[in-house]
Scaffold this active site. Structure first.
Site: not given
Lengths: 383, 135
Positions: A329, A279
């Protein structure tokens, strides 16, 4: 009682990502689920469980099942930031294990780019204890960790830049990445404007419109479907409250708890990981995870990335699609989607040869200005 | 005539009323477990003891800089004239980490571990914020 390989991801839906005006967050959720169900070779009537990542501003993702035409026995909203994708996976597995459903759809959707949202800003007359001191947003929170890392270990902005550049290099080889066709050098990174020192613009993830969804079921059911299953070999979670007890929340991310569970369930060691989708809300987040997972020693993340250790042909290929920094994103669904693609051999020009085991991480939630973020780890295995 | 204070005010949860009341009298207070002596902020139950006895106590106001960031991006119009400004985590001598700002110090001079002490800003009639300055 171990759930090792007992559950599989059978469908993935990724809508167009980037600047895609005219579609609401719910619109993206609907598209993504529809795509995931088709990808799995299922009918909409098969999906009987639904979890959506609730967003910061807009509500209403609970309306999506009606909009897409599925009949879930539960509609759960789930919010732990970038850790949602993997954490909700654990919740879905538990729900199926408990007999609540057979096929669970998990979805993310947002239109932050078209809405021009400045993440972290609050209403002008809102009360907030952190904002009273001028503290706004996740970037600043991670900057607190970055400052500490730099002054404790000598990590440099250029080293953070190496992470951004590695992500961009991958994105430049993937035509549907938001930053495709926009190369970045370390100098470009250094010239990008300072946002919250020491984090620059190019240390920060993109802002995107788009949706991503997956469908999960038992491996037994997955084996009856057309595509090879993506086994969930191991899964784990952690939370940085555990670092706060020793005042280390600005130094570490409690990857340890999460990694231990996931790796134990999967029965693997670090060397078995072929590709790591970590992440990446910010470059420093990737660096802290490289240390936390043990790819390098604590404090040595800077030299590790500077030496090119996370490139495609290196020690450990990281964020092979460009990640949240350069692909799009989709928060925690971004690394998950790329891991699934890699294991399916759909990584295109950045396909890691013989990728069999993928590490997927998630990080996020309500930091509370104190890096009190969730962590989650999934080990996925090619079927 | 004092200009209207336009920056966000703290939430001031009921559980933290003692903290903010103390700030108004220019005193820094945190919660302490009287069973083991550990200090906590914001208020919480002692994580060491099975039978904690929590009380608000005055602390020295001294601490050191744990970490910080400097804002170049504006997130709220009331901070426009402060850019670039710092937000900092201060480690009090008594233990807790506190979010605040370092004042009376150039951003370039901020350094992890530097000794700090509390200074109070009366921003409105009802609200006083604890800030920290170099010793």
């Amino acid at each position: 009682m171990s759930l090792h390989d007992k559950y599989s991801i059978v469908g993935l839906g990724v809508t167009p990502q980037g600047k895609v005006p005219g579609v609401s967050a719910n619109g993206f959720r609907v598209q993504a689920i529809d795509m995931a169900i088709k990808d799995a070779g299922l009918r909409r009537q098969d999906v009987d469980g639904y979890i959506w990542q609730s967003d910061y501003v807009e509500g209403g993702g609970g309306r999506v099942p009606w909009q897409v035409g599925i009949s879930p026995r539960f509609i759960w909203s789930f919010q732990t930031g970038g850790a949602t994708a993997v954490s909700a996976m654990a919740a879905a597995m538990g729900a199926i294990e408990a007999g609540l459903a057979n096929y669970v759809a998990v979805v993310f959707g947002d239109n932050a780019a078209s809405k021009r949202r400045l993440v972290g800003a609050i209403g002008e007359s809102a009360r907030s204890t952190t904002a009273a001191f001028g503290m706004f947003g996740p970037a600043a929170e991670h900057a607190l960790a970055a400052t500490r890392h730099m002054q404790l270990y000598g990590t440099t902005s250029r080293q953070l830049g190496a992470i951004a550049v590695a992500a961009r290099e991958n994105a430049n080889k993937r035509p549907n990445a938001m930053m495709h066709g926009k190369p970045m050098t370390i100098e470009d990174h250094q010239n990008s404007r300072m946002v919250v020192e020491p984090l620059r613009l190019f240390d920060c993830c993109l802002v995107t419109d788009g949706g991503i969804a997956y469908v999960i079921t038992t491996s037994e059911r997955a084996n009856a479907l057309k595509r090879a299953p993506i086994y969930v070999s191991g899964i784990g979670t952690g939370h940085n409250v555990n670092e706060a007890y020793t005042k280390s929340q600005f130094t570490r991310l409690d990857v340890t708890s999460s990694k231990e569970r996931a790796f134990q369930m999967a029965g693997i060691e670090l060397k078995d990981v072929d590709v790591a989708e970590l992440y990446d809300c910010f470059t420093i987040t990737v660096l802290l995870q490289l240390e936390g997972y043990g790819f390098c020693n604590e404090g040595e993340g800077g030299p590790f990335v500077e030496a090119g250790s996370i490139g495609l042909d290196s020690k450990i290929p990281v964020n092979t699609g460009g990640g949240n920094l350069s692909w799009a994103y989709g928060q925690g669904f971004t690394p998950l989607a790329e891991a699934i693609r890699q294991l399916r051999g759909e990584g295109g020009a950045t396909q890691v040869k013989n990728a069999e085991i993928a590490l997927v991480s998630g990080h996020g939630g309500t930091g509370s200005g104190n890096m009190h973020f969730s962590h989650a780890t999934a080990i996925l295995r090619r079927g | 005539m004092v200009e209207e204070y336009k920056k966000p005010l703290p939430e001031m949860d009921e559980e933290l009323q003692s903290f903010w009341d103390a700030c108004k009298t220019h005193e820094l207070r945190v919660q302490q477990c009287h069973t083991c002596g550990t200090c906590y902020y914001p208020s919480s139950i002692c994580s060491n003891c099975d039978d904690p006895k929590m009380e608000w106590v005055k602390v020295s106001g001294k601490g050191k800089l744990h970490t910080y960031t400097i804002f170049h991006q504006l997130y709220h119009p009331a901070f426009k004239d402060d850019i670039p400004y710092n937000a900092a985590i201060i480690e009090l001598d008594e233990g807790p980490l506190l979010l605040s700002n370092v004042v009376q110090c150039k951003n370039e001079d901020l350094k992890l571990g530097m000794p700090l002490e509390v200074t109070f800003e009366d921003v409105t009639e009802d609200v006083t914020l604890p800030k920290f300055k170099p010793v």
